[in-house]
Design a protein around this motif. Structure first.
Motif, short mmCIF file in Angstrom:
data_model
loop_
_atom_site.label_atom_id
_atom_site.label_comp_id
_atom_site.label_asym_id
_atom_site.label_seq_id
_atom_site.Cartn_x
_atom_site.Cartn_y
_atom_site.Cartn_z
N ASP A 130 0.86 -0.98 -0.29
CA ASP A 130 0.17 0.29 -0.13
C ASP A 130 0.97 1.76 -0.37
O ASP A 130 0.29 2.23 -0.33
CB ASP A 130 -1.08 0.25 1.24
CG ASP A 130 -2.39 -1.24 0.84
OD1 ASP A 130 -3.37 -0.52 0.08
OD2 ASP A 130 -1.99 -2.08 1.46
N LEU A 146 1.31 7.06 0.65
CA LEU A 146 -0.10 5.84 0.93
C LEU A 146 -0.82 6.12 -0.04
O LEU A 146 -1.36 7.08 -0.56
CB LEU A 146 -0.39 5.17 1.85
CG LEU A 146 0.64 4.27 3.23
CD1 LEU A 146 2.01 5.32 3.49
CD2 LEU A 146 -0.32 3.95 4.38
N ARG A 147 -1.31 5.42 -0.57
CA ARG A 147 -2.63 5.10 -1.82
C ARG A 147 -3.82 6.30 -1.46
O ARG A 147 -4.13 5.47 0.14
CB ARG A 147 -3.21 4.02 -3.01
CG ARG A 147 -2.06 3.42 -3.31
CD ARG A 147 -1.94 2.30 -3.67
NE ARG A 147 -0.73 1.40 -4.41
CZ ARG A 147 -0.11 1.72 -4.84
NH1 ARG A 147 -0.50 2.60 -6.58
NH2 ARG A 147 1.23 0.47 -5.69
N CYS A 158 -5.59 3.03 0.05
CA CYS A 158 -5.11 2.68 0.96
C CYS A 158 -6.35 2.17 2.14
O CYS A 158 -7.11 2.81 2.55
CB CYS A 158 -4.21 3.14 1.40
SG CYS A 158 -3.20 2.41 3.15
N LEU A 188 -5.08 -0.91 4.24
CA LEU A 188 -4.74 -0.74 5.20
C LEU A 188 -4.58 -1.08 6.97
O LEU A 188 -5.08 0.88 6.64
CB LEU A 188 -3.47 -0.82 4.97
CG LEU A 188 -2.19 -1.98 6.23
CD1 LEU A 188 -1.93 -2.75 6.12
CD2 LEU A 188 -0.64 -0.81 5.59
N ARG A 194 -7.79 2.02 7.83
CA ARG A 194 -7.09 3.84 7.57
C ARG A 194 -7.00 3.97 8.57
O ARG A 194 -7.41 4.98 9.08
CB ARG A 194 -7.53 3.80 6.63
CG ARG A 194 -8.06 3.45 5.32
CD ARG A 194 -8.48 4.73 4.43
NE ARG A 194 -8.49 5.69 4.06
CZ ARG A 194 -7.36 6.66 3.16
NH1 ARG A 194 -7.36 6.26 2.42
NH2 ARG A 194 -7.20 7.99 3.49
#
Length: 311
Positions: free
Chosen positions: A92, A107-108, A111, A113, A116
């Motif tokens: 990510d 981070l995208r 994302c 992950l 968040r």
């Protein structure tokens, strides 16, 4: 008899289920109310996430570990390697940018992950980076024992647009130039000019970039433009592709480059970088660095098998 056995089995099953449910309820003790004090730290969706880590008291840490002035290539390579391990573990993380004792991880927008959660993201990336820094210390400082572990603090900042995240990266790279030109001038005056730190600071007070360049060139015959790009620009870590000629298949790797992000040409050449669902990879056309070579070797390939995708 058979009917009675069935009845007994059903009764036993019910008692077992009741015992399990009772045990489950007991596990949720009366103390569990304290969880309500936890705050929701879910980050705003559809925004770029920047996790920036900074060395705490690194002036003292660098002095205690005899870092070379104004730049210690060993320290920079260790920082880059620790950041590389973060990107290697977390897909990510789109890219990272580092300078001195600082690293920013991008981070995208998409994302999700750790759902968040800010605390999870910050602490996980920081602990991975910090532990890697310590674990691989001897890889770069084989003659300098680690006297005590370093400390890195961190923060998370959200940026809503692509323009914002590009400007953020430009800001951090511009900071590299400002700081490095000053440090190069300062330490040259001290180490080669014989000034004390106080005298060097006074000499540089009020000067602009042109003044510092003139001091370096006229007094010490140093052309700042010829300084290594890793010192002047910092390091960009990003994912690109190399082609394995034997298999004819592209190999995804993390590259460490020192490109100029202040120029629009960088963003044109890497136009796919910020696209949310782009499957088109960016080809690496630079040199094979130690970080790249490590990934090649782990893939059981040789440098001779790897060529630029466009060639």
């Amino acid at each position: 008899m058979l009917f009675k056995n069935i009845i007994d089995s059903v009764a036993l099953l019910k008692r077992t289920q009741c015992a399990y449910i009772k045990s489950f309820k007991m596990a949720k003790s009366t103390f569990e109310y304290v969880k309500t004090f936890e705050q929701d730290d879910t980050l705003l969706p559809n925004t770029w996430i920047v996790v920036r880590l900074d060395g705490k008291c690194f002036h003292k840490f660098s002095e205690d570990h005899n870092f070379k002035k104004p730049n210690d290539i060993r320290a920079l390579k260790l920082m880059n390697y620790a950041a590389f391990k973060v990107l290697h573990e977390f897909n990510d993380v789109l890219m990272a940018f580092g300078q001195s004792d600082e690293y920013s991880f991008i981070l995208r927008k998409t994302c999700f992950l750790y759902k968040r959660r800010a605390a999870k993201l910050l602490t996980t990336l920081n602990s991975k980076f910090s532990s890697t820094y310590v674990f691989y210390w001897n890889k770069f400082f084989d003659q300098e024992p680690l006297k005590y572990p370093p400390t890195f603090d961190g923060r998370i900042v959200l940026y809503p647009s692509d323009e914002n995240i590009i400007d953020y990266l430009k800001w951090r790279q511009a900071d590299v130039h400002i700081n490095n030109l000053y440090n190069t001038s300062f330490w040259t005056l001290v180490l080669q000019g014989g000034l004390t730190p106080t005298q060097a600071e006074k000499r540089l007070c009020g000067t602009v970039s042109a003044d510092k360049n003139e001091i370096l060139y006229k007094e010490f015959n140093i052309n700042y433009n010829n300084e290594p790009n890793i010192f002047k620009r910092g390091t960009v870590l990003m994912r690109k592709s190399l082609l394995n000629e034997s298999s004819k298949k592209p190999m995804s790797i993390i590259v460490d480059v020192h490109d100029d992000m202040l120029k629009d040409t960088f963003w044109k050449e890497n136009s796919n970088l910020l696209l949310p669902k782009s499957k088109q990879s960016i080809n690496h056309e630079g040199p094979i660095t130690d970080i790249i070579n490590e990934q090649i070797n782990k893939g059981h390939n040789t440098i001779a098998d790897i060529v630029n995708v466009n060639k």
